[in-house]
Design a protein around this motif. Structure first.
Motif, short mmCIF file in Angstrom:
data_model
loop_
_atom_site.label_atom_id
_atom_site.label_comp_id
_atom_site.label_asym_id
_atom_site.label_seq_id
_atom_site.Cartn_x
_atom_site.Cartn_y
_atom_site.Cartn_z
N ARG A 68 0.85 -1.19 0.00
CA ARG A 68 0.00 0.00 0.00
C ARG A 68 0.89 1.23 0.00
O ARG A 68 1.74 1.33 0.87
N PRO A 69 0.71 2.10 -0.91
CA PRO A 69 -0.22 1.99 -2.02
C PRO A 69 0.31 0.98 -3.05
O PRO A 69 1.52 0.76 -3.15
N GLY A 70 -0.58 0.38 -3.77
CA GLY A 70 -0.21 -0.64 -4.75
C GLY A 70 0.49 -0.03 -5.96
O GLY A 70 -0.14 0.57 -6.81
N ARG A 71 1.80 -0.16 -5.98
CA ARG A 71 2.61 0.36 -7.08
C ARG A 71 3.52 -0.77 -7.57
O ARG A 71 3.78 -1.72 -6.85
N ILE A 72 4.01 -0.64 -8.78
CA ILE A 72 4.93 -1.64 -9.31
C ILE A 72 6.28 -1.45 -8.64
O ILE A 72 6.88 -0.39 -8.73
N ARG A 73 6.71 -2.49 -7.97
CA ARG A 73 8.02 -2.44 -7.31
C ARG A 73 9.10 -2.89 -8.27
O ARG A 73 10.18 -2.31 -8.33
N ILE A 108 8.86 -10.16 -2.41
CA ILE A 108 7.62 -10.16 -1.63
C ILE A 108 7.93 -10.16 -0.14
O ILE A 108 7.30 -9.46 0.65
N ARG A 109 8.94 -10.93 0.25
CA ARG A 109 9.34 -10.97 1.66
C ARG A 109 9.82 -9.60 2.12
O ARG A 109 9.45 -9.13 3.20
N GLU A 110 10.66 -8.95 1.30
CA GLU A 110 11.14 -7.62 1.65
C GLU A 110 9.98 -6.65 1.82
O GLU A 110 9.97 -5.83 2.74
N GLU A 111 9.00 -6.74 0.92
CA GLU A 111 7.84 -5.86 0.99
C GLU A 111 7.03 -6.13 2.26
O GLU A 111 6.57 -5.20 2.92
N ALA A 112 6.86 -7.40 2.60
CA ALA A 112 6.12 -7.75 3.81
C ALA A 112 6.83 -7.23 5.05
O ALA A 112 6.20 -6.69 5.96
N LEU A 113 8.15 -7.38 5.10
CA LEU A 113 8.92 -6.88 6.24
C LEU A 113 8.85 -5.36 6.33
O LEU A 113 8.74 -4.80 7.42
#
Length: 93
Positions: free
Chosen positions: A39-44, A76-81
């Protein structure tokens, strides 16, 4: 299901935007995979999938496929952390 979708795509030769939460499905079906932020949903990050076509199920265990899956899982793990750390920071404010 993935093989059926590939067959339909090959026969229609149309551009397809496929949204999924399944990493293997995204890598198996796509030529490009976009990993998004929470959030916000952007292309990483955009990841090119260099697997040849036609795709075959045995590609799911290839070194290239496993390396791509590891890369996506890491992002995805980095984003979750990052999201968890952001919540902790907000709670301590």
């Amino acid at each position: 299901m993935g093989e059926l979708l590939l067959k339909v795509w090959e026969e229609s030769a149309q551009t397809v935007l496929f949204v999924t939460h399944d990493i293997e499905e995204a890598l198996f079906l796509g030529d490009r995979v976009f990993v998004m932020t929470a959030r916000p949903g952007r292309i990483r990050e955009e990841i090119q999938v260099p697997l040849p076509r036609p795709r075959r199920v045995d590609m799911l265990t290839s070194d290239v496929f496993v390396d791509l899956k590891r890369q996506v899982m890491g992002l995805i793990r980095e984003e979750a952390l990052r999201m968890i750390d952001g919540r902790r920071g907000a709670e301590n404010s």
